[in-house]
Design a protein around this motif. Structure first.
Motif: not given
Length: 178
Positions: A110-116
């Motif tokens: 559920s980790e969100l990639q901030m760069s996205g």
């Protein structure tokens, strides 16, 4: 027989230590050929378990000892008892490995990639004062996420304003009115 019982006991104690250490520290240690060294904290993302996982090795050691004890109980000579130990250890380690593969395949991140987030539209949910921070929310992969936000030009943005995330600034996002 006592040698095999001692080996089984050492493996079992090692498994217990791994159980409690995993609960406290939340990871396993794998030995692998990742950049020529030891990889700590489990496998690479999406890589699955390693056959050299400490849990798998400890289950092999425990099963080796138990197999040796059983073989010696039936008066098999030491070479045969060692062979039985290796066979039972390999079978148990294989079962543990297959079970670990199933568990790894069921994991979801559920980790969100901030760069996205850059380029995505968002809504201001907590007003952003001039030269201050507020909060924006947006839907990513069907999940609503909220992030601390700053205005790109340093101006104020009111609650409900539609914005676009233009950059990342540490733990916050930089937004401008769309």
């Amino acid at each position: 027989m006592l040698i095999y019982a001692a080996i089984a006991l050492v493996g079992f104690v090692f498994l217990l230590v791994l159980l409690f250490a995993g609960e406290v520290f939340g990871h396993d240690h794998d030995l692998g050929a990742h950049d020529g060294g030891v990889e700590h904290g489990g496998s690479e993302v999406g890589g699955g378990p390693s056959v050299f996982s400490t849990r798998i090795m400890a289950s092999f050691i425990t099963s080796f000892g138990v197999g040796g004890v059983v073989a010696r109980y039936y008066n098999l000579p030491h070479p045969a008892a060692s062979g039985v130990g290796i066979a039972t250890g390999a079978v148990m380690a294989g079962l543990v490995y297959q079970f670990a593969k199933i568990l790894y395949s069921q994991q979801a991140s559920s980790e969100l990639q901030m760069s996205g987030l850059v380029g995505r539209s968002a809504e201001v949910t907590v007003a952003i004062p001039a030269n201050g921070v507020g909060q924006v929310s947006l839907n990513v992969a069907g999940e609503r996420t909220e992030h601390v936000a700053r205005a790109k030009d340093g101006g104020a943005l009111s609650r409900g304003a539609q914005v676009v995330i233009t950059a990342l600034g540490g733990d916050s996002v930089v937004v401008e009115k769309s």
